[in-house]
Design an enzyme around this catalytic site. Structure first.
Site, PDB file in Angstrom:
ATOM      1  CG  HIS A 146      35.768  18.026  -3.660  1.00 19.28           C
ATOM      2  ND1 HIS A 146      35.736  19.379  -3.896  1.00 19.28           N
ATOM      3  CD2 HIS A 146      35.636  17.889  -2.317  1.00 19.28           C
ATOM      4  CE1 HIS A 146      35.596  20.027  -2.743  1.00 19.28           C
ATOM      5  NE2 HIS A 146      35.541  19.134  -1.775  1.00 19.28           N
TER       6      HIS A 146
ATOM      7  CB  CYS B 175      30.991  19.954   5.090  1.00 12.78           C
ATOM      8  SG  CYS B 175      29.199  19.996   4.827  1.00 12.78           S
TER       9      CYS B 175
END
Length: 325
Positions: A220, A253
């Protein structure tokens, strides 16, 4: 209007896997940081569109506290509204036993537990130490086991931490072994901060293959520093067959300074197509989903193929003005 030529023959890269699984995390990882509320029906339409394009596994939502991630407060409603008839696997993040109970009640196909490789990021992200996170996963596995639902594991900041710097490969191996002891042998390595580089990816994959051959690795990547697809290429060279990406390149994030979106699903599929690696995903239909998503979020997304088209998407000569002089 674009037209494709019939001579678009792909050359299979020697040593690459013949087929890989593309997992779209846009409905969860992509949408969770959106400042404006995305209507439940749009989330459902996004997932259905991805499945129609050939995506067979999606990270559909997360069963976290609505106070922590307001965008995911409709998790159960999303799962209930998705067309399950085509057999796509819907996974969801679960932070604790309570989240696992909600996910099981909603009928999720698999649960994903997650922690960060670094102590500092884990405390910022979930307000726990790594050891505390691992202790809590035992309860999640218990709930999931009773419901007959598999549990996957994820390690954020696998390739670098914005607070601590480099993450030793041995640290990733140790956490992977802790996951294995819980019965979790499908593991995602998350490049939360976009700090991965091809040499780091190769070293980590080789260590895990050597130390935990029974663990299936998913990669990822984020494109924070522009080498996300280069890291995919390194993973393909190491024989990794599972990759996570986000439609349109959406995401980021909130607990990693400077982090940008995930690698783009359609850009990943384009790379795989051009390398002769089968994914089962229809690139043209995927681009349509991405363009619809742009309208939903109200801004231009970072995906490249959705703007330029595939390599042999050609235009009539008279569609461009001829230079003067």
């Amino acid at each position: 209007m674009q037209v494709r030529t019939p001579n678009d023959q792909k050359i299979r890269m020697e040593g690459f896997p013949a087929e890989v699984t593309v997992i779209d995390v846009g409905p969860r990882d992509g949408l969770q940081s959106e400042p404006g509320w995305i209507p439940t029906e749009e989330k459902i339409a996004l997932i259905d569109g991805l499945v129609d394009a050939g995506i067979r596994q999606l990270e559909a939502t997360s069963f976290v506290s609505p106070r922590a991630v307001p965008q995911m407060r409709d998790a159960a409603e999303v799962i209930a509204g998705v067309d399950r008839s085509k057999g796509a696997v819907l996974t969801a993040l679960v932070p604790n036993a309570r989240g696992a109970e909600r996910a099981a009640a909603a009928g999720i196909d698999a649960m994903v537990v997650f922690l960060s490789a670094s102590e500092s990021h884990n405390r910022k992200n979930v307000n726990r130490s790594v050891a505390q996170s691992l202790d809590g996963f035992g309860e999640v596995c218990g709930v999931a086991g009773e419901a007959g639902i598999p549990v996957y594991g994820a390690i954020a900041t696998s390739f670098g931490c914005p607070f601590e710097g480099s993450v030793p490969v041995s640290r990733i191996v140790d956490i992977a072994k802790a996951y294995r002891d819980l019965g979790i042998t499908r593991l995602t390595l998350g490049d939360t901060t976009g700090m991965a580089t091809p040499p780091i990816v190769k070293a980590t994959c080789r260590a895990l293959r050597r130390e935990l051959p029974e663990t299936e690795v998913t990669l990822h990547f984020h494109n924070t520093r522009g080498v996300g697809l280069a890291c995919v290429y390194a993973g393909l060279e190491e024989g990794v067959t599972r990759y996570e990406a986000s439609i349109g390149g959406l995401g980021g994030c909130p607990f990693a300074p400077g982090a940008t979106g995930n690698i783009c699903t359609e850009d990943l599929v384009y790379l795989l197509d051009e390398c002769g690696v089968r994914s089962g995903v229809d690139l043209a239909r995927l681009v349509e989903v991405s363009r619809r998503l742009e309208r939903v979020v109200g801004r231009t997304l970072p995906g490249q193929v959705m703007k330029a088209g595939p390599r042999l998407s050609l235009y009539p000569v008279d569609s461009v003005a001829t230079a003067c002089g």
